[in-house]
Design a protein around this motif. Structure first.
Motif, mmCIF file in Angstrom:
data_model
loop_
_atom_site.group_PDB
_atom_site.id
_atom_site.type_symbol
_atom_site.label_atom_id
_atom_site.label_comp_id
_atom_site.label_asym_id
_atom_site.label_seq_id
_atom_site.Cartn_x
_atom_site.Cartn_y
_atom_site.Cartn_z
ATOM 1 N N MET A 41 63.540 38.931 58.246
ATOM 2 C CA MET A 41 64.174 38.591 56.976
ATOM 3 C C MET A 41 64.136 39.772 56.008
ATOM 4 N N ASN A 42 63.092 40.580 56.060
ATOM 5 C CA ASN A 42 62.989 41.750 55.182
ATOM 6 C C ASN A 42 64.031 42.809 55.510
ATOM 7 N N LYS A 43 64.558 42.804 56.733
ATOM 8 C CA LYS A 43 65.561 43.784 57.138
ATOM 9 C C LYS A 43 66.955 43.449 56.599
ATOM 10 N N VAL A 44 67.154 42.245 56.091
ATOM 11 C CA VAL A 44 68.458 41.832 55.579
ATOM 12 C C VAL A 44 68.757 42.591 54.292
ATOM 13 N N ASP A 45 69.975 43.126 54.188
ATOM 14 C CA ASP A 45 70.385 43.859 52.998
ATOM 15 C C ASP A 45 70.708 42.879 51.874
#
Length: 95
Positions: A41-45
């Motif tokens: 989820m942290n990789k989502v822009d």
């Protein structure tokens, strides 16, 4: 992020939780999966996306702050065993 058995035991110690030795591998697997999901989820822009307090564009309707009842303190405290200065007196229970 893959956790180790020692990580789970340390977390359980910090949280003051007693975990059976047989259950530790299950916690390792499950908590590792949760942390991997958080990393995904942290990789989502999310640039340009404004944080929301609620997913719906709802506005809470508030009522006016007006007195709607009369003061009945004396009536309620008339049956109290002990009162002083408008407050209830109760026995001390903690030293």
């Amino acid at each position: 992020m893959a956790l180790k058995t020692t990580d789970i035991e340390y977390i359980a110690h910090l949280a003051r939780l007693a975990i059976d030795a047989e259950a530790v591998p299950h916690y390792v697997r499950d908590l590792s999966r949760i942390l991997e999901f958080v990393e995904q989820m942290n990789k989502v822009d999310t640039t340009g996306i404004e944080p929301m307090a609620h997913p719906l564009e709802a506005i809470q309707r508030l009522r006016p702050d007006e007195v709607t009842e009369i003061d009945q303190r004396e009536i309620f405290q008339a049956t109290a065993p002990q009162i002083e200065a408008g407050v209830y007196l109760v026995p001390k229970v903690i030293d």
